[in-house]
Design a protein around this motif. Structure first.
Motif, PDB file in Angstrom:
ATOM      1  N   VAL A 165      34.928  49.166  37.463  1.00  0.00           N
ATOM      2  CA  VAL A 165      34.929  47.728  37.727  1.00  0.00           C
ATOM      3  C   VAL A 165      35.687  46.975  36.637  1.00  0.00           C
ATOM      4  O   VAL A 165      36.330  45.949  36.903  1.00  0.00           O
ATOM      5  CB  VAL A 165      33.487  47.201  37.867  1.00  0.00           C
ATOM      6  CG1 VAL A 165      32.780  47.102  36.531  1.00  0.00           C
ATOM      7  CG2 VAL A 165      33.472  45.846  38.573  1.00  0.00           C
ATOM      8  N   GLY A 166      35.656  47.484  35.407  1.00  0.00           N
ATOM      9  CA  GLY A 166      36.394  46.821  34.329  1.00  0.00           C
ATOM     10  C   GLY A 166      37.890  46.835  34.565  1.00  0.00           C
ATOM     11  O   GLY A 166      38.565  45.799  34.466  1.00  0.00           O
ATOM     12  N   PHE A 167      38.427  48.003  34.913  1.00  0.00           N
ATOM     13  CA  PHE A 167      39.860  48.073  35.206  1.00  0.00           C
ATOM     14  C   PHE A 167      40.183  47.325  36.495  1.00  0.00           C
ATOM     15  O   PHE A 167      41.271  46.752  36.640  1.00  0.00           O
ATOM     16  CB  PHE A 167      40.311  49.536  35.295  1.00  0.00           C
ATOM     17  CG  PHE A 167      40.567  50.159  33.963  1.00  0.00           C
ATOM     18  CD1 PHE A 167      41.793  50.029  33.339  1.00  0.00           C
ATOM     19  CD2 PHE A 167      39.580  50.881  33.309  1.00  0.00           C
ATOM     20  CE1 PHE A 167      42.044  50.597  32.097  1.00  0.00           C
ATOM     21  CE2 PHE A 167      39.812  51.465  32.076  1.00  0.00           C
ATOM     22  CZ  PHE A 167      41.050  51.315  31.458  1.00  0.00           C
ATOM     23  N   GLY A 168      39.248  47.327  37.446  1.00  0.00           N
ATOM     24  CA  GLY A 168      39.473  46.566  38.661  1.00  0.00           C
ATOM     25  C   GLY A 168      39.572  45.071  38.396  1.00  0.00           C
ATOM     26  O   GLY A 168      40.415  44.376  38.982  1.00  0.00           O
ATOM     27  N   LYS A 169      38.727  44.568  37.507  1.00  0.00           N
ATOM     28  CA  LYS A 169      38.791  43.142  37.165  1.00  0.00           C
ATOM     29  C   LYS A 169      40.074  42.816  36.411  1.00  0.00           C
ATOM     30  O   LYS A 169      40.666  41.743  36.598  1.00  0.00           O
ATOM     31  CB  LYS A 169      37.577  42.757  36.320  1.00  0.00           C
ATOM     32  CG  LYS A 169      36.245  42.905  37.040  1.00  0.00           C
ATOM     33  CD  LYS A 169      36.156  42.071  38.305  1.00  0.00           C
ATOM     34  CE  LYS A 169      36.158  40.583  38.008  1.00  0.00           C
ATOM     35  NZ  LYS A 169      36.042  39.781  39.248  1.00  0.00           N
ATOM     36  N   ALA A 170      40.511  43.736  35.551  1.00  0.00           N
ATOM     37  CA  ALA A 170      41.784  43.513  34.861  1.00  0.00           C
ATOM     38  C   ALA A 170      42.935  43.461  35.857  1.00  0.00           C
ATOM     39  O   ALA A 170      43.851  42.635  35.740  1.00  0.00           O
ATOM     40  CB  ALA A 170      42.016  44.627  33.837  1.00  0.00           C
ATOM     41  N   SER A 171      42.881  44.338  36.862  1.00  0.00           N
ATOM     42  CA  SER A 171      43.902  44.320  37.908  1.00  0.00           C
ATOM     43  C   SER A 171      43.885  42.995  38.655  1.00  0.00           C
ATOM     44  O   SER A 171      44.929  42.372  38.889  1.00  0.00           O
ATOM     45  CB  SER A 171      43.655  45.488  38.870  1.00  0.00           C
ATOM     46  OG  SER A 171      44.478  45.383  40.010  1.00  0.00           O
ATOM     47  N   GLY A 172      42.688  42.548  39.037  1.00  0.00           N
ATOM     48  CA  GLY A 172      42.580  41.276  39.752  1.00  0.00           C
ATOM     49  C   GLY A 172      43.045  40.099  38.924  1.00  0.00           C
ATOM     50  O   GLY A 172      43.670  39.164  39.448  1.00  0.00           O
ATOM     51  N   ALA A 173      42.761  40.122  37.615  1.00  0.00           N
ATOM     52  CA  ALA A 173      43.193  39.021  36.755  1.00  0.00           C
ATOM     53  C   ALA A 173      44.713  38.949  36.680  1.00  0.00           C
ATOM     54  O   ALA A 173      45.319  37.866  36.740  1.00  0.00           O
ATOM     55  CB  ALA A 173      42.598  39.194  35.354  1.00  0.00           C
ATOM     56  N   ALA A 174      45.369  40.116  36.548  1.00  0.00           N
ATOM     57  CA  ALA A 174      46.833  40.125  36.491  1.00  0.00           C
ATOM     58  C   ALA A 174      47.437  39.614  37.797  1.00  0.00           C
ATOM     59  O   ALA A 174      48.398  38.822  37.798  1.00  0.00           O
ATOM     60  CB  ALA A 174      47.334  41.539  36.195  1.00  0.00           C
ATOM     61  N   LEU A 175      46.868  40.033  38.920  1.00  0.00           N
ATOM     62  CA  LEU A 175      47.384  39.571  40.212  1.00  0.00           C
ATOM     63  C   LEU A 175      47.158  38.075  40.402  1.00  0.00           C
ATOM     64  O   LEU A 175      48.031  37.360  40.923  1.00  0.00           O
ATOM     65  CB  LEU A 175      46.714  40.348  41.352  1.00  0.00           C
ATOM     66  CG  LEU A 175      47.026  41.838  41.431  1.00  0.00           C
ATOM     67  CD1 LEU A 175      46.294  42.470  42.604  1.00  0.00           C
ATOM     68  CD2 LEU A 175      48.525  42.061  41.578  1.00  0.00           C
TER      69      LEU A 175
END
Length: 686
Positions: A165-175
């Motif tokens: 979930v941490g890397f997923g949130k980082a992905s969502g933040a960049a997008l």
């Protein structure tokens, strides 16, 4: 077709509701499998819509939501590119859901996983068809939530769920940053409006942010560390939905970015090419030495992400140089690799789930010969492994051939940096292909064809070997994957239709030398006929058998001398005298010691009488001890990139925690500082 879209989404919703409702504790196998069968039905509807959208002979199918989301008109629009990804994603999802339905009856009674799978499938569908920034980001966050719920479903590895979930949130933040930046400049939340973004600093920043967000999801170095942990933590029968289906949303995002934004920054394309090829080698290096089957397959997903992104980077360099044929060969190679990866990874994880249900473990040492007792699971593992090893006549061989041929076009680029990048990437991909064969020979040879271990001889299978629905899923995926290899020219015609908005269809169809012969778009470079391979290889095999039958003297050529499989010691040697998964992988640990940071240790220990030859009364056992050998590897990125960041991160968290107990005037000051900073950023971008 709009009705089919609605029906597919409603079937996902029905599967989630059915799974969350109370059900009989001792219900039949169909009670447990029914939600997954509904997911398979919904996937079939969306795959059919994707196939029809590729025809492009009528209006684009669109399920509109109007203005109710609040950020302009939004809906699910299935154009050619979305149709292509819907077709390849949800055609595989049908088989993945069937195999999950075969696995479900063997697990403990409980609710949740099927609902999480339905959420994942619905999120992927929306991501691959959303025409609005807010709708896309909402679906992307839902996909992250589904990944978290699946990795945390069995509550065994909370660290893996938090990393996911941490890397997923980082992905969502960049997008989110990239898309809002583009929306602020274009004045619209409609994704097609990004085509009006003019070249410049903002255009380059949007490119970087979107690529960063999508490569986190697909698992490129150095953001791949979540993937092996996340896949291994998910329920065994649902890993194929994460690895073979959901990951395609990230690839779709990369393809859509190229269509919307056009030419990328040159440095980004070259950097992505090097990182992707390095990811492929690092992924297969770790896969080759893992001791558990699910981690072998998970690290193989890292390798495949690297191969796919290598082809995508070739296409980006072609776009930078306005070389349409180079763009076409890169996209075709990458998309063929997506298809091969989706089919093979689904088969591998489905077969691994069946073997794990039977033996109760994913340890390779204890899975030796397990495929003999669970033949359907063994077939799934073998078919997936042979495909990812890139052996003919599978679709994995065709996709890797296209990828290597695309990297051989460096002489067409006038500048030395491009040629050097292509040469480095080609060498890394060639090494990756070689070690992939070694990796999957170990899997097939030890698990499917190898001898049974002593504790498995005479054992009875404890499950139905994937059940009827799981067997149907394995059959569909295996036959479909082999048929795709035989019909590669037809597959390329379909890809040319789907990629028409990125590169002209006549240019993509340049990959067809003739109706049944393919080439890497550039004429007179090299050719391949996967269809003729399917004709000639069985024919040559039959010819060899015929020669043996006709020319053998009294059948002597056909006599079989039986010896223990994988035997590696002379007779009279006590203990395990056959290759083990650990022993087979040890040369790889040594050869790649510089990449894997291999650590070895030796030590003396007391001798024990071998279980296979218990000592007789007259036997004396030496007490001087024997030499023990151990070897392990280091996850390089995690050890040397992320672990050093833990101490400063903890210090930062401790500092920030002090803000939780402060004065009201301090909180108001913080809010004022943030507001002024935001106004300054907006004014600078206006």
């Amino acid at each position: 077709m709009n009705t089919a879209i609605l029906v597919g989404m409603l079937l996902f919703a029905a599967a989630a509701v059915l799974d969350l409702l109370p059900r009989p504790v001792r219900g039949s196998a169909w009670h447990a499998a029914l939600p997954y069968l509904l997911c398979a039905g919904g996937s079939g509807c969306l795959a059919a819509v994707g196939a029809l959208a590729l025809r492009g002979e009528q209006e684009i199918p669109r399920l509109g939501f109007g203005q109710w989301l609040g950020f302009g008109d939004s809906g699910l629009a299935v154009d050619r590119l979305s149709g292509l990804f819907w077709l390849l994603t949800f055609a595989v999802a049908v088989g993945a859901c069937l195999t999950a339905g075969g696995w479900a009856p063997g697990r403990p009674a409980g609710r949740g996983p099927a609902a999480y799978a339905a959420l994942l499938l619905a999120s992927v569908a929306v991501v691959e068809s959303a025409d609005n920034v807010f709708l896309f980001l909402l679906a992307w966050e839902s996909l992250t939530l589904a990944f978290y719920l699946l990795t945390a479903a069995e509550r065994r590895r909370t660290g893996a769920a938090l990393a996911t979930v941490g890397f997923g949130k980082a992905s969502g933040a960049a997008l989110m940053l990239g898309m809002l930046l583009a929306s602020a400049r274009t004045g619209s939340f409609a994704l097609p409006g990004f085509t009006h973004l003019q070249p410049g600093a903002v255009h380059s920043a949007v490119w970087v942010l979107l690529v960063t967000g999508f490569v986190i999801k697909v698992g490129l170095v150095p953001v791949q560390v979540w993937m092996p942990r996340g896949y291994a933590a998910a329920p065994a029968g649902l890993r194929q939905l994460m690895a073979g289906v959901a990951v395609n949303a990230g690839f779709y995002g990369l393809w859509r970015t190229l269509e919307l934004l056009g030419r990328p920054p040159v440095w980004l394309a070259v950097t992505l090419l090097i990182l992707a090829s390095l990811t492929a080698l690092l992924g297969i290096a770790h896969a080759a030495v893992q001791g558990r089957l699910e981690r072998v397959i998970a690290y193989s997903s890292v390798e495949n992400a690297g191969l796919i992104c290598t082809g995508y980077a070739v296409a980006l360099i072609g776009a930078c140089r306005d070389n349409a044929r180079l763009t076409a060969v890169g996209l075709i190679a990458a998309t063929l690799q997506i298809v091969a990866h989706a089919v093979a990874k689904t088969l591998l994880f489905a077969g691994a789930a069946g073997l794990e249900s039977d033996t109760g473990t994913g340890d390779l040492e204890r899975l030796r010969g397990a495929g003999r007792r669970s033949p359907w699971s063994g077939v799934a593992v073998a078919a997936g492994a042979v495909t990812l090893a890139g052996l003919p006549p599978t679709t994995g061989f065709v996709s890797e051939w296209f990828l290597l041929e695309s990297l051989m076009q460096q002489f067409r680029l006038p500048h030395l940096p491009y040629a050097l990048a292509f040469a480095v990437a080609g060498a890394l991909v060639a090494l990756t292909a070689g070690f992939a064969s070694v990796t999957f020979v170990r899997v097939v040879g030890m698990i499917v064809l190898g001898p049974r271990t002593e504790d498995s001889k005479g054992a009875v299978s404890r499950h139905a070997d994937l059940g009827p629905t799981g067997r149907a899923g394995v059959l569909v995926l295996t036959v479909g994957g082999l048929a795709l290899a035989a019909l590669t020219p037809l597959e390329i015609r379909v890809l040319a239709r789907g990629l028409r908005d990125l590169v002209a269809a006549p240019t993509s169809r340049g990959a067809l030398k003739s109706p049944w012969v393919v080439q890497p778009v550039f004429a007179d470079f090299s050719i391949l006929s996967p269809t003729w391979l399917w004709i000639m290889m069985p024919s040559l095999l039959l010819a060899v058998v015929a020669v043996l039958l006709i020319g053998a003297s009294r059948g002597s050529a056909l006599r079989v001398r039986r010896t223990p499989a994988w035997r590696s010691a002379s007779s009279g040697v006590h203990g395990d005298d056959q290759y083990t998964p650990f022993g087979y992988a040890n040369p790889t640990r040594r050869v790649l010691a510089g990449v894997l940071r291999t650590r070895t240790s030796t030590g003396a220990g007391p001798t024990k009488a071998p279980a296979s030859a218990p000592p007789e009364p007259t036997t004396t056992v030496a007490t001087s001890g024997v030499l023990h050998y151990s070897s392990d590897v280091v996850e390089v990125v995690e050890t040397y990139v992320y672990r050093p960041l833990l101490r400063p991160l903890r210090a930062l968290v401790i500092t920030v925690k002090r803000l939780q107990s402060g004065h009201l005037d301090a909180y108001l000051a913080y809010m004022l500082i943030v507001l002024v900073a935001l106004l300054a950023v907006v004014a600078g971008l206006a």
